[in-house]
Design an enzyme around this catalytic site. Sequence first.
Site, mmCIF file in Angstrom:
data_model
loop_
_atom_site.group_PDB
_atom_site.id
_atom_site.type_symbol
_atom_site.label_atom_id
_atom_site.label_comp_id
_atom_site.label_asym_id
_atom_site.label_seq_id
_atom_site.Cartn_x
_atom_site.Cartn_y
_atom_site.Cartn_z
ATOM 1 N N HIS A 35 -4.657 -5.475 -8.201
ATOM 2 C CA HIS A 35 -3.466 -6.270 -7.877
ATOM 3 C C HIS A 35 -2.676 -5.634 -6.729
ATOM 4 O O HIS A 35 -2.325 -4.453 -6.791
ATOM 5 C CB HIS A 35 -2.590 -6.346 -9.126
ATOM 6 C CG HIS A 35 -1.407 -7.225 -8.989
ATOM 7 N ND1 HIS A 35 -0.127 -6.801 -9.265
ATOM 8 C CD2 HIS A 35 -1.307 -8.534 -8.620
ATOM 9 C CE1 HIS A 35 0.714 -7.815 -9.083
ATOM 10 N NE2 HIS A 35 0.035 -8.872 -8.686
ATOM 11 N N GLU A 70 -6.409 -8.394 -4.994
ATOM 12 C CA GLU A 70 -5.471 -9.506 -4.845
ATOM 13 C C GLU A 70 -4.399 -9.040 -3.874
ATOM 14 O O GLU A 70 -3.922 -7.893 -3.972
ATOM 15 C CB GLU A 70 -4.835 -9.857 -6.198
ATOM 16 C CG GLU A 70 -3.944 -11.115 -6.171
ATOM 17 C CD GLU A 70 -2.458 -10.864 -5.918
ATOM 18 O OE1 GLU A 70 -1.702 -11.824 -5.873
ATOM 19 O OE2 GLU A 70 -2.052 -9.683 -5.743
ATOM 20 N N ASP A 98 -0.886 -10.541 -1.239
ATOM 21 C CA ASP A 98 0.057 -11.625 -0.931
ATOM 22 C C ASP A 98 0.206 -11.739 0.581
ATOM 23 O O ASP A 98 0.306 -10.727 1.281
ATOM 24 C CB ASP A 98 1.430 -11.304 -1.533
ATOM 25 C CG ASP A 98 1.340 -11.037 -3.021
ATOM 26 O OD1 ASP A 98 1.093 -11.988 -3.779
ATOM 27 O OD2 ASP A 98 1.490 -9.864 -3.414
ATOM 28 N N HIS A 141 4.806 -9.028 -0.326
ATOM 29 C CA HIS A 141 5.119 -9.793 -1.539
ATOM 30 C C HIS A 141 6.515 -10.405 -1.541
ATOM 31 O O HIS A 141 6.697 -11.582 -1.860
ATOM 32 C CB HIS A 141 4.966 -8.901 -2.769
ATOM 33 C CG HIS A 141 5.265 -9.599 -4.057
ATOM 34 N ND1 HIS A 141 6.552 -9.756 -4.558
ATOM 35 C CD2 HIS A 141 4.446 -10.232 -4.944
ATOM 36 C CE1 HIS A 141 6.508 -10.431 -5.684
ATOM 37 N NE2 HIS A 141 5.242 -10.732 -5.945
ATOM 38 N N GLU A 170 -3.157 -14.590 -2.008
ATOM 39 C CA GLU A 170 -2.114 -15.467 -2.545
ATOM 40 C C GLU A 170 -1.153 -15.881 -1.436
ATOM 41 O O GLU A 170 -0.525 -15.027 -0.813
ATOM 42 C CB GLU A 170 -1.336 -14.749 -3.659
ATOM 43 C CG GLU A 170 -0.261 -15.659 -4.233
ATOM 44 C CD GLU A 170 0.684 -14.980 -5.219
ATOM 45 O OE1 GLU A 170 0.356 -13.907 -5.762
ATOM 46 O OE2 GLU A 170 1.769 -15.558 -5.421
HETATM 47 O O1 G3P Z 1 -1.880 -13.564 -8.025
HETATM 48 C C1 G3P Z 1 -1.435 -13.037 -9.237
HETATM 49 C C2 G3P Z 1 -0.081 -12.402 -9.131
HETATM 50 O O2 G3P Z 1 -0.045 -11.582 -7.998
HETATM 51 C C3 G3P Z 1 1.028 -13.406 -9.069
HETATM 52 O O3 G3P Z 1 2.299 -12.834 -9.121
HETATM 53 O O4 G3P Z 1 4.398 -11.965 -8.184
HETATM 54 O O5 G3P Z 1 2.477 -10.424 -8.516
HETATM 55 O O6 G3P Z 1 2.410 -12.131 -6.715
HETATM 56 P P1 G3P Z 1 2.902 -11.795 -8.087
HETATM 57 MG MG MG Z 2 0.403 -11.924 -5.878
#
Ligand code: G3P
Ligand code: MG
Length: 258
Positions: free
Chosen positions: A16, A43, A45, A58, A118
Amino acid sequence: MSSSHPDIALPRLIAHRGLAAHAPENTLAAVRAAHEAGCRWVELDVQLLGDGTPVIWHDATLSRCSDGNGRLAALDLAAARRLDVGSWFGDAFRGERMATLNEMLELLLERNMGVNMELKVTGKRSGTELAEAVVPRLLEALPAERLILSSFDRLALQHARSLADASLLPIGVLTESVPHKWRFRCESLDAFSIHTDWTRLTAHRANEIKAAGYRLLCYTPNDPAAFANRWAWGVDSAISDDPTLFDSIAPPPGEARA
Ligand code: G3P
Ligand code: MG
């Protein structure tokens, strides 16, 4: 679910925001750390700076993860480059710079990694504009087998789908909890997967999603013991800040039960 989706060999664990437990989130250093820890997928952003440059970030603001203040949307690339985005996490990361999407894609290619990118739509910013800037670059850089594009933002995903069909662009519907209309949302986007908060998923909903042929991903479990029964519910992958914690606990890919 349509049959035109790529056959993605998703790992059980996805790191993440890079490897957020061990390095400053969403940086090149975090992705290198993920790779060195054995992760094959991350993952991340993505958002736009004020000058339209896509960057890996993020928050809507700068203060939590840099030595700056104010809004990301107020920066151009030159100003973004002046920020230190590593020191807040630890001295070993002093001097780390905000990664552009292009730089991040180069690193992912060099390390042969897959990414769940994302589209992060903050405040009143435009999901459509974000998709317009990011999707062509993703399609150019990565094979469909190493990419899932997700977002909480419906318009961003709709626009992304208008730019590429399911064989080229796997889309993940990102939800805090899976809505009653999940099937309609997935069908209208020709989605590949659903990504949901692991604490709000039910066994019943997980069964429905898997029976309909969608991949099921959960964010952000960091306690392997607490998460253990979700594998038995059919969850395909966990997006964790620290996948190394799960090493001896997650079942092999493709096996439903631990
Ligand atoms: O993509 C899963 C997760 O990253 C979604 O929440 O706030 O961590 O971007 P966040
Ligand atoms: Mg995310």
